[in-house]
Design a protein around this motif. Structure first.
Motif, PDB file in Angstrom:
ATOM      1  N   ASN A 132      69.716  42.703  32.324  1.00  0.00           N
ATOM      2  CA  ASN A 132      69.493  41.306  32.111  1.00  0.00           C
ATOM      3  C   ASN A 132      68.002  41.123  31.705  1.00  0.00           C
ATOM      4  N   SER A 133      67.208  42.352  31.834  1.00  0.00           N
ATOM      5  CA  SER A 133      65.720  42.000  31.455  1.00  0.00           C
ATOM      6  C   SER A 133      65.176  43.564  31.100  1.00  0.00           C
ATOM      7  N   GLU A 134      64.073  43.418  30.445  1.00  0.00           N
ATOM      8  CA  GLU A 134      63.112  44.676  29.958  1.00  0.00           C
ATOM      9  C   GLU A 134      62.098  45.141  31.171  1.00  0.00           C
ATOM     10  N   LEU A 135      62.156  46.320  31.237  1.00  0.00           N
ATOM     11  CA  LEU A 135      61.174  46.931  32.247  1.00  0.00           C
ATOM     12  C   LEU A 135      60.051  47.772  31.265  1.00  0.00           C
ATOM     13  N   TYR A 136      58.889  47.431  31.522  1.00  0.00           N
ATOM     14  CA  TYR A 136      57.768  47.808  30.743  1.00  0.00           C
ATOM     15  C   TYR A 136      56.847  49.099  31.159  1.00  0.00           C
ATOM     16  N   LEU A 137      56.750  49.910  30.465  1.00  0.00           N
ATOM     17  CA  LEU A 137      55.982  51.228  30.912  1.00  0.00           C
ATOM     18  C   LEU A 137      54.547  50.700  31.019  1.00  0.00           C
ATOM     19  N   GLU A 138      53.908  50.986  32.367  1.00  0.00           N
ATOM     20  CA  GLU A 138      52.801  50.335  32.527  1.00  0.00           C
ATOM     21  C   GLU A 138      52.075  51.736  33.423  1.00  0.00           C
ATOM     22  N   THR A 139      50.615  51.665  33.408  1.00  0.00           N
ATOM     23  CA  THR A 139      49.746  52.429  34.243  1.00  0.00           C
ATOM     24  C   THR A 139      49.541  51.459  35.416  1.00  0.00           C
ATOM     25  N   ALA A 140      49.659  52.086  36.491  1.00  0.00           N
ATOM     26  CA  ALA A 140      49.167  51.467  37.713  1.00  0.00           C
ATOM     27  C   ALA A 140      47.669  51.148  37.725  1.00  0.00           C
ATOM     28  N   THR A 141      46.732  51.927  37.372  1.00  0.00           N
ATOM     29  CA  THR A 141      45.401  51.702  37.072  1.00  0.00           C
ATOM     30  C   THR A 141      44.853  52.483  35.831  1.00  0.00           C
ATOM     31  N   THR A 142      43.585  52.192  35.544  1.00  0.00           N
ATOM     32  CA  THR A 142      43.002  53.040  34.471  1.00  0.00           C
ATOM     33  C   THR A 142      42.170  54.041  34.917  1.00  0.00           C
ATOM     34  N   ASP A 143      42.492  54.878  36.357  1.00  0.00           N
ATOM     35  CA  ASP A 143      41.760  55.664  36.679  1.00  0.00           C
ATOM     36  C   ASP A 143      42.470  56.988  36.171  1.00  0.00           C
ATOM     37  N   ASP A 144      41.731  58.032  35.910  1.00  0.00           N
ATOM     38  CA  ASP A 144      42.225  59.457  35.632  1.00  0.00           C
ATOM     39  C   ASP A 144      43.238  59.630  36.748  1.00  0.00           C
ATOM     40  N   GLY A 145      44.373  60.016  36.020  1.00  0.00           N
ATOM     41  CA  GLY A 145      45.492  60.565  37.100  1.00  0.00           C
ATOM     42  C   GLY A 145      46.309  59.402  37.631  1.00  0.00           C
TER      43      GLY A 145
END
Length: 941
Positions: A132-145
């Motif tokens: 019923n919905s879309e899940l989006y690829l996301e980076t938790a932070t912009t820190d390396d790793g």
């Protein structure tokens, strides 16, 4: 109205379409931080490794290949690991993302939707498990790793962590010269600094300096780039400024041994006598003070180490002594190395496994306090010593040891993907260990033709490259991504590489010691060899081509040379060489020598001084066959550089020897005793069988199975022409008692050394015994000789593994007109197995038992020789999963129709599965044979 709605619908749908071509490598960077891109954590090759973001470093592990699926989703595969971007667990908010080889799963299928008004930017999504919905690829932070997750759609600034820029970009997809240069340039830029005298790496050191100097020598030795010679000279100048010419004040004996190695290698490459003087004098002093009553060497000159010995002094000392022996032509140094090696082998080595121990102490003459630790350092030096001692003494034990040492390193010091996983961290001594192993693995590969380890070396070098930082620096921890600040996290040791170049030098060592081309380890003598594809060199440079060639050898001067290991003349006889040279500025010659720069000369070329700028010169040579290390030694006016330039070369062959019936394991005898009898059928034209007689000598060959003979050949000797055989008769017998004349020749003349004389015969029936009755030579009063006697025909042995009722099959793309594989092993040479349009053919046999194969044979079909196999590899396996290459042949020809040729193998394994992989034929688009046999044992009546 409908048309307007359709247009709007089309525009909406078009935003979700992705325009990148399937198979194109792309960079996927996060909108929230443009210089951070999608990466497999630590460039891992393993399943379930995290997908993360990392600062862009332009490596394949940060590149992704999009493959469109039939449902318009995409599988996104990492360009380095080949594994797919993969959702862990169910598709719910907070699911994390890894890589997996399960690319067919819905967890590896992604939808790409374009972002409004942002060309090249996309959402990468999967549908929630409830649909019923879309899940989006996301980076938790912009820190390396930072890890990746699937999250509900965000708004505002947070949404930028869900927006991805996808752009095509070039990146090395395999190990290459570009990879080498990037790693060395990154390392050099960071650490190579001008000092008051010369240059220094980091803050300067001792044995670490020696090893880093060797990395620079590796770079010169494998490329011929003059920049690396200059770099070495500047570093060495600074080292001597700091440490003077006498190094005995250093209490560490292994430190001195390492700088001796660097010095002597530099002498061998550049010819400067100072390097040899420093190396010899310091080795002699170190050896004298370090020698224990046991005959081994102590590691350090302090009270607490007076009775201690370890691999880290004995191994380098053995290598140093071998290099000194090469430089000085003084065998006493080889004998020192041999003695040290024997004792290290006795006390610090496990011959059954190839493991090299670290150390022990002598207590009242008894070894105690063992440290069984194994390191890449000790495996590397003992491998180097074994290889160099084998090169000189030829003792099979050294070669066996080298194979075991290498096998242990490959199997016990690596992870499941074959990447070295020991000696990973620390900015002290441990950090530089891996570079030593890689150096001696190259020597092992090049000197002993161990091509099977080229891929392993390339894999390690390429993995190190994939874990570099944005400056092109990889720390000693190849399995860990190198941070921008060069400080490794979660490290129990000092892992700050900011001012410690030793650890990062190991990746550079791996890059320059890993051969770029596996197929150039062994070089076909009769195909063009580019001059820049040398293995060793002295004083010359590679440079951009000036005469229509890409690269050439320049800076040629008196006494310089280039060496090409493993030039395969095979059993063809080379009688001349063709070489492309530029016009010489002064009188210059090239001496062609075998084995070393002072080895046997097989010819001399006078370099032209008139005519065109570039010329092709052909020169006769002493007849040469076999596998040879070929040296081109340059002679000219002393002190003058750039005498001429060299582009490429190949040898010319007049006579060919291919395996024949006399290779099927039969018995060779003669009427006159001689210790050279085996030379009559060894398939090499430069070895003669010699008899102390001028006439009336016979040779007899007893085949283990009947032979339908169709032809034979005799090759003249390589010695004086008056010893050539002149008149003879060929006879055959079924029982060795009653003989039938098949052919007779009178007053034959061999007009060239090792010339081939070929004669057809009509035997009419099969025989097991053959005699060559020689009645006259060419005039010598006491001796006669010839190089080779060969028998051509078909022969079917009773000891054929393929006769045990197993399963024969094949894999190919073309047509098989006969529709069956039975003819390949039906023991009837009048039938043939034919595959149409096929020059890459895999033929498999699963036997009903487990056998030790001693040889195999192929029989040509009765018609068109253009269809004969030419190049092939034979593999064997005990389980059908793990395969061993037991033989490889290239450039083969069948001298006659329905001719059986036998190929011996040297393998003790017991196997049930066998593969014949044919990769080329001669040169039709069809491949055919009359028969093939896998032979286990041979017996005689």
């Amino acid at each position: 109205m409908k048309k307007i709605l359709s247009l709007i619908l089309f525009l909406i749908l078009s935003k979700s379409l992705f325009s990148i071509t399937d198979g194109q490598a792309c960079k996927i960077s996060v909108s929230a931080s443009a210089n951070k891109s999608l990466f497999v954590n630590n460039a891992s090759l393993s399943n379930d490794a995290d997908a993360v973001v990392w600062i862009e470093t332009n490596v394949p592990a940060q590149r992704w290949v999009f493959v469109r699926n039939t449902d318009n989703t995409y599988t996104i595969k990492n360009a380095y690991s080949g594994k797919a971007l993969f959702r862990r667990g169910n598709a719910v908010d907070g699911s994390t993302v890894s890589q997996s080889n399960n690319s067919a799963s819905t967890a590896a299928k992604w939808t790409l939707t374009g972002v409004e008004n942002q060309d090249g930017y996309y959402y990468i999504t999967q549908t929630n498990k409830d649909g019923n919905s879309e899940l989006y690829l996301e980076t938790a932070t912009t820190d390396d790793g930072s890890i990746l997750e699937l999250k509900e759609k965000k708004t505002g600034e947070d949404q930028k962590r869900q927006i991805w820029k996808i752009e095509t970009t070039d990146v090395p997809t395999a190990f290459s010269q570009t990879v080498r240069e990037q790693l060395l340039n990154g390392w050099k830029t960071k650490y190579y600094k001008k000092a008051p005298t010369g240059y220094v790496l980091g803050n300067g050191g001792w044995w670490g300096d020696a090893e880093m100097f060797e990395v620079v020598l590796d770079a010169y030795e494998t490329t011929g780039d003059p920049a690396y010679e200059t770099m070495f000279r500047e570093l060495y100048k600074n080292f001597i400024y700091r440490n003077k010419s006498n190094w005995i004040t250093n209490e560490f004996n292994d430190d001195i041994a390492w700088m001796v190695i660097a010095s002597i290698r530099a002498y061998l490459m550049f010819g400067e006598a100072t390097y040899l003087t420093y190396g010899k004098n310091n080795f002699d002093q170190m050896y004298s003070r370090a020698l224990l009553p046991s005959g081994m060497l102590r590691w350090k000159e302090t009270a607490e180490t007076q009775n201690g010995t370890n691999s880290c002094i004995n191994g380098p000392a053995e290598v140093a002594a071998c290099y000194l022996a090469m430089a000085l032509g003084d065998e006493s140094y080889y004998l020192k190395a041999k003695s040290l090696y024997a004792l290290q082998r006795k006390y610090l080595y496990v011959p059954a496994t190839g493991q090299v121990y670290d150390s022990f102490s002598w207590n009242n003459g008894v070894p105690s306090d063992y440290n069984y630790w194994t390191s890449t350092y000790n495996q590397g030096t003992f491998l180097g010593a074994a290889t160099m001692l084998y090169n000189y003494f030829g003792d099979q034990q050294y070669r066996n040891d080298a194979e075991k040492i290498m096998k242990y390193a490959r199997e016990q010091l690596c992870d499941e993907n074959g990447i070295i996983n020991v000696c990973q961290v620390g900015s002290g001594d441990l950090a530089g260990f891996k570079g030593i192993l890689m150096r001696y693995v190259r020597k092992y590969i090049v000197d002993l033709q161990k091509t099977e380890y080229v891929g392993w070396m390339q894999k390690n070098a390429f993995h190190a490259y994939n874990n570099c930082n944005s400056a092109g620096i990889t720390s000693s921890a190849w399995l860990t991504k190198t941070p921008e600040n060069l400080i490794l996290k979660n490290c129990s040791e000092n892992c700050n590489f900011e001012n410690h170049p030793f650890g990062p030098s190991t990746a550079v060592s791996a890059a320059f010691n890993a051969p770029i081309y596996e197929n150039l380890i062994v070089k076909d003598a009769y195909s063009n060899v580019e001059a820049e594809n040398f293995n060793y060199l002295k004083g010359v440079y590679t440079q951009t081509g000036t005469g229509g060639n890409n690269f050439e050898i320049g800076n040629i001067k008196d006494g310089s040379y280039v060496a090409y290991n493993n030039v395969n003349f095979a059993n063809h006889l080379a009688s001349a060489i063709t070489i492309r040279l530029s016009k010489a500025s002064v009188k210059s010659v090239i001496e062609i020598r075998l084995g070393s720069a002072t080895g046997d000369s097989i010819g001399t070329i006078t370099v032209p001084r008139e005519g065109d700028d570039w010329q092709i010169v052909t020169q006769s040579i002493v007849p040469t066959s076999g596998m040879q290390n070929v040296y081109f030694v340059f002679k000219g006016v002393a002190g003058q550089n750039n005498l001429f330039r060299m582009d490429c070369f190949h040898f010319l062959s007049n006579d060919h020897v291919f395996p024949d019936i006399t290779d099927n394991g039969g018995i060779l005898t003669s009427s006159v005793e001689t210790n050279s009898l085996d030379n009559a059928s060894d398939n090499y034209l430069t070895t003669n069988v010699t008899f102390d007689s001028d006439k009336d000598v016979w040779l007899q060959y007893q085949s283990p199975s009947p032979v339908n003979l169709q032809a034979y050949a005799v090759f003249g000797g390589s010695g004086n022409a008056d010893m050539d055989i002149k008149s003879w008769k060929l006879q055959a017998s079924s029982d060795g008692q009653s003989w039938t004349d098949l052919d007779a020749q009178v007053n034959q003349q061999f007009t060239a050394r090792c010339q081939k004389k070929f004669f057809s015969v009509l035997s009419g029936e099969a025989y097991r015994y053959f005699r060559l009755n020689i009645s006259k030579n060419n005039g010598n009063a006491s001796k006669m000789e010839f190089a080779e006697w060969q028998l051509y025909g078909s022969s079917i042995t009773t000891d054929d593994i393929t006769a045990d009722g197993g399963v024969l099959s094949a894999e190919f793309d073309g047509d098989s007109p006969d529709g069956t594989f039975v003819k390949l092993a039906d023991k009837d040479v009048s039938t043939k197995y034919l595959v149409s349009g096929q020059t890459d053919l895999w033929i498999d046999y699963k036997a009903n038992g487990i056998y030790t194969m001693t040889s195999y044979s192929l029989t040509s079909a009765g018609d068109n020789p253009d269809r004969d196999p030419k190049d092939w590899t034979v593999y064997a396996s005990a389980d059908g999963i793990s395969w061993t290459k037991v033989d490889q042949q290239t450039g083969q020809q069948f001298e006659y129709r329905n001719n059986t040729q036998y190929y011996s193998i040297n393998n003790d394994g017991g196997y049930q599965y066998f593969i014949l992989h044919i990769t080329a034929n001669n040169p039709s688009t069809m491949t055919q044979m009359a028969d093939g046999q896998l032979i286990r044992n041979l017996y005689y009546d």
